[in-house]
Design an enzyme around this catalytic site. Structure first.
Site, PDB file in Angstrom:
ATOM      1  N   GLU A  74      31.893  40.919 -30.470  1.00  0.00           N
ATOM      2  CA  GLU A  74      31.037  42.020 -29.689  1.00  0.00           C
ATOM      3  C   GLU A  74      30.321  42.824 -30.361  1.00  0.00           C
ATOM      4  O   GLU A  74      29.383  43.436 -30.189  1.00  0.00           O
ATOM      5  CB  GLU A  74      32.080  42.493 -28.716  1.00  0.00           C
ATOM      6  CG  GLU A  74      31.374  42.800 -27.563  1.00  0.00           C
ATOM      7  CD  GLU A  74      32.462  43.076 -26.309  1.00  0.00           C
ATOM      8  OE1 GLU A  74      32.504  42.343 -25.588  1.00  0.00           O
ATOM      9  OE2 GLU A  74      32.898  44.251 -26.401  1.00  0.00           O
ATOM     10  N   HIS A 104      47.796  20.427 -37.224  1.00  0.00           N
ATOM     11  CA  HIS A 104      48.140  19.113 -36.639  1.00  0.00           C
ATOM     12  C   HIS A 104      47.018  19.014 -35.492  1.00  0.00           C
ATOM     13  O   HIS A 104      47.116  17.814 -34.789  1.00  0.00           O
ATOM     14  CB  HIS A 104      49.505  18.976 -36.101  1.00  0.00           C
ATOM     15  CG  HIS A 104      50.345  19.073 -37.218  1.00  0.00           C
ATOM     16  ND1 HIS A 104      50.904  17.903 -37.716  1.00  0.00           N
ATOM     17  CD2 HIS A 104      50.943  20.184 -37.743  1.00  0.00           C
ATOM     18  CE1 HIS A 104      51.931  18.422 -38.783  1.00  0.00           C
ATOM     19  NE2 HIS A 104      51.899  19.740 -38.667  1.00  0.00           N
ATOM     20  N   LYS A 132      26.663  39.379 -15.753  1.00  0.00           N
ATOM     21  CA  LYS A 132      26.923  40.167 -14.594  1.00  0.00           C
ATOM     22  C   LYS A 132      25.883  40.138 -13.619  1.00  0.00           C
ATOM     23  O   LYS A 132      26.172  40.007 -12.537  1.00  0.00           O
ATOM     24  CB  LYS A 132      27.497  41.745 -15.227  1.00  0.00           C
ATOM     25  CG  LYS A 132      28.621  41.697 -16.013  1.00  0.00           C
ATOM     26  CD  LYS A 132      28.857  43.237 -16.230  1.00  0.00           C
ATOM     27  CE  LYS A 132      29.905  43.290 -17.293  1.00  0.00           C
ATOM     28  NZ  LYS A 132      30.286  44.644 -17.643  1.00  0.00           N
TER      29      LYS A 132
HETATM   30  O1  PA5 Z   1      34.547  46.598 -25.796  1.00  0.00           O
HETATM   31  C1  PA5 Z   1      34.003  46.738 -24.723  1.00  0.00           C
HETATM   32  O2  PA5 Z   1      33.091  47.777 -24.476  1.00  0.00           O
HETATM   33  C2  PA5 Z   1      34.434  45.604 -23.585  1.00  0.00           C
HETATM   34  O3  PA5 Z   1      35.222  44.590 -23.811  1.00  0.00           O
HETATM   35  C3  PA5 Z   1      35.136  46.621 -22.433  1.00  0.00           C
HETATM   36  O4  PA5 Z   1      36.202  46.931 -22.854  1.00  0.00           O
HETATM   37  C4  PA5 Z   1      35.141  45.481 -21.307  1.00  0.00           C
HETATM   38  O5  PA5 Z   1      34.102  44.830 -20.865  1.00  0.00           O
HETATM   39  C5  PA5 Z   1      35.932  46.198 -20.054  1.00  0.00           C
HETATM   40  O6  PA5 Z   1      35.069  47.377 -19.696  1.00  0.00           O
HETATM   41  P1  PA5 Z   1      35.642  48.510 -19.029  1.00  0.00           P
HETATM   42  O7  PA5 Z   1      36.680  49.049 -19.777  1.00  0.00           O
HETATM   43  O8  PA5 Z   1      34.458  49.362 -18.548  1.00  0.00           O
HETATM   44  O9  PA5 Z   1      36.305  47.796 -17.646  1.00  0.00           O
END
Ligand code: PA5
Length: 449
Positions: A290, A311, A425
């Site tokens: 990310e 394996h 989303k």
């Molecule tokens: O690293 C990030 O920002 C994302 O992975 C969020 O943690 C994830 O989308 C969850 O978001 P939130 O904490 O707003 O529910």
């Protein structure tokens, strides 16, 4: 002074010369300065950088106090969250737990930890609710935005079940929220219901939040020592502040992986030899995936659990497309000791192992694999971890976070945003006719005709 994690990239040098890696030293140092001075991209999300050295004793005490309340009143605690709001806690809890904890009798005063809000599977949620039916359970609702659909939907189900099963007053005691200080539905609900709640600092993004209450509260409830995690992370904060390229593992790791990426090694495989680390790999994949996968750039982070996956994926790694490199998490000392027994008949022909520690066999599998993979054209970075405990996991977490910030800057991207996550989303909300998405709904229906 305790030992610390160490990085060895000697098995990269057959692919990228030392002089090339040295060429990354000054830019990596520059990137580190940008992090420290807050002059780089995404500089409003640098709160994680000095978390270990700045977390207050009062906050840690409060987390331990809340953990005690849940430990005393719950057989099961559901950690509801997704991505950065759950992977760090799960990574640490699974790495430190007995491999068969779920099948063993529960230790008095330590609730079982289960997870929700990280998928939208009807079967999963139905089965979770059935499992919780006869249990005294509590919930930690973790969401920075407070609006994430997966988590919000699971929490709606669990809140209702908890109130019906345990009564409104007890539900208030065993539901905790970890969310933004003022924004989002999770905050509104927590304030209205009077739940105990913790704040996720504005300047700490989800995937960098494991050393805040997001990770620390579930870890404490599971019975692990959060002071030691912070202690380990604090020590690594100090080590990773070093201006010496050779002595700073975060600088080294960031430089080496960028040097490999420049040589078209586009896939990094994080490797472990202990199945307890499987979720640590998931946490790492999110952190790097990310943070770096944007602007059509970024090393693809993947993982394998060896020797299990030797394996299954071993063939591909040995002889498939040569676009990969491996980073091995090598645990120096196991927490348990077990030797291979000798057998008079030796029907299985294993007496050559008799008397040896199982870990010695594992270590030889690791070394044999390293040699084979390097021979097969796979550069190898080795990160040695003295032992699997709270202290060294704290070190490892901070090391990977700092290296990720530096590495993202070296790549030229903002390692602290995640704009691409919104695309699915938007479509999902349009397809579900969420109010406010009328235009997108019409457009998507047109495309599906
Ligand atoms: O690293 C990030 O920002 C994302 O992975 C969020 O943690 C994830 O989308 C969850 O978001 P939130 O904490 O707003 O529910």
């Amino acid at each position: 002074m305790k030992k610390s994690i160490k990085i060895d990239y000697s098995k990269v040098l057959g692919f990228v010369p030392q002089s090339t890696i040295d060429g990354y030293a000054t830019p990596a140092m520059e990137c580190m300065k940008q992090l420290e001075n807050g002059t780089g991209k995404g500089n409003d999300f640098l709160g994680w950088l000095h978390l270990p050295s700045s977390v207050s004793a009062e906050l840690l005490q409060s987390i331990k106090q809340t953990a005690k309340v849940l430990q005393e009143n719950c057989e099961v605690v559901v950690v509801a969250g997704i991505g950065g709001s759950y992977l760090g806690a799960r990574a640490v809890i699974e790495a430190l737990s007995d491999s068969f904890v779920a099948l063993k009798e529960r230790q008095a005063g330590v609730p079982s930890i289960v997870y929700a809000g990280h998928n939208i599977s009807e079967d999963y949620l139905f089965e979770l609710q059935s499992f919780l039916k006869s249990k005294k359970f509590g919930v930690i609702n973790i969401s920075k935005s407070g609006t994430t659909t997966e988590t919000a939907m699971a929490f709606r189900l669990l809140k209702k079940q908890c109130e019906e099963q345990r009564g409104k007053e007890m539900a208030k005691k065993v539901i905790v929220a970890i969310t933004d200080a003022s924004k989002g539905a999770a905050r509104t609900t927590a304030d209205k219901e009077g739940y105990t709640s913790y704040i996720i600092p504005d300047n700490v993004g989800g995937r960098y939040s494991v050393l805040t209450p997001v990770g620390l509260l579930p870890i404490a409830i599971a019975g692990f020592d959060i002071d030691n995690i912070i202690q380990g992370a604090k020590e690594m904060e100090c080590i990773c502040a070093s201006q010496s390229f050779a002595e700073n593992p975060a600088l080294t790791y960031a430089a080496v992986r960028n040097a490999l990426y420049a040589e078209k090694k586009n896939i990094e495989i994080l490797v472990n030899y202990h199945p307890k680390l499987a979720y640590f790999m998931e946490w790492w994949k999110q952190l790097y995936g990310e943070s770096e996968g944007k602007e059509n750039k970024g090393i693809f982070p993947s993982s394998v659990n060896f020797s299990t996956d030797l394996h299954s994926m071993g063939q591909w790694i040995q002889e498939g497309e040569r676009t990969i490199f491996e980073t091995v998490l090598s645990i120096e000392e196991t927490n348990r000791e077990l030797r291979v027994p000798s057998d008079e008949e030796n029907l299985d022909g294993l007496n050559f192992l008799a008397g040896k520690r199982v870990d010695e066999v594992n270590k030889m599998a690791e070394l044999g694999t390293q040699i084979a993979h390097v021979d097969g054209g796979v550069p190898n970075i080795r990160i040695s971890v003295p032992q699997l405990n709270e202290f060294y996991l704290g070190q490892l977490i901070y090391f990977f976070e700092k290296a990720c910030g530096i590495s993202g800057y070296l790549l030229g991207v903002n390692p602290f945003d995640q704009p691409g996550v919104e695309a699915y989303k938007k479509n999902m909300f349009a397809l579900l006719n969420k109010p406010g998405y009328e235009k997108e709904s019409a457009a998507i229906q047109e495309r599906l005709k």
